[in-house]
Structure formats: structure tokens, C-alpha cells
Design a protein around this motif. Structure first.
Motif: not given
Length: 99
Positions: A68-94
Motif C-alpha cells: 500500500h505504501e509503495k503504491a502511494n509512493l509510486i502515485k506521488m513520485n512516479g515508478k522510477h523515483n521509488v528508492n528502495e534499498k536492501y538491508l542485510f543483518h545477522g544475529t546470534k541464534q539465541a
């Protein structure tokens, strides 16, 4: 509003109304397309690390909100102006159950 399509790698057996707001940890097979994309992006940031497992959180409520939020961003800014990034993380098993 159209019916929401969820990621293909999600566990369909756990996609029901009683699990709509639950966070379900699922295994993403390493031979899956999304696993290849994640591996490629991750390997751009670190070298010489072997990925042994990729897991994802399956939560239909959060996915619906994201779409829903991505669709709103596309409506407001255009499809090519949605700046998504991937975030990776690790953590301890516990710590995993508390995340």
C-alpha cells in the motif's frame, strides 16, 4: 482494491486468516530466485562469506501495508523515483526469537 499477491517463496500452508498478523519465520531455499538475488546483493558488501541459510519473515499484514505504501509512493513520485534499498543483518541464534 485487487486481491494482494504474496511472494512466491512464502509457505502457502501458513497463509490463512488466523495467521494474518503473525510473524512466521520461513526458510528460503538457496536455489530460489529470491535467494540468488539476496546472495548477489549480499556478496557485493562482503567477500569470502559462505551463505548457509536464508530465512524470511512471512507476515501478510506487514506485506499488505508495504504494498500500500509503495503504491502511494509510486502515485506521488512516479515508478522510477521509488528508492528502495536492501538491508542485510545477522544475529546470534539465541536472539532470533525476540526479533
Amino acid at each position: 482494491m485487487a486481491l494482494q499477491t504474496y511472494p512466491k517463496y512464502w509457505d502457502a500452508s501458513k497463509s490463512n486468516s488466523s495467521n494474518y498478523n503473525k510473524r512466521i519465520l520461513i526458510n528460503v531455499p538457496l536455489n530460489n530466485d529470491i535467494a540468488h538475488r539476496v546472495s548477489n546483493e549480499f556478496n557485493k558488501t562482503v567477500k569470502d562469506w559462505k551463505i548457509i541459510k536464508i530465512e524470511a519473515v512471512q507476515n501478510a499484514n506487514l506485506w499488505d501495508r508495504y504494498c500500500h505504501e509503495k503504491a502511494n509512493l509510486i502515485k506521488m513520485n512516479g515508478k522510477h523515483n521509488v528508492n528502495e534499498k536492501y538491508l542485510f543483518h545477522g544475529t546470534k541464534q539465541a536472539v532470533i526469537p525476540t526479533i
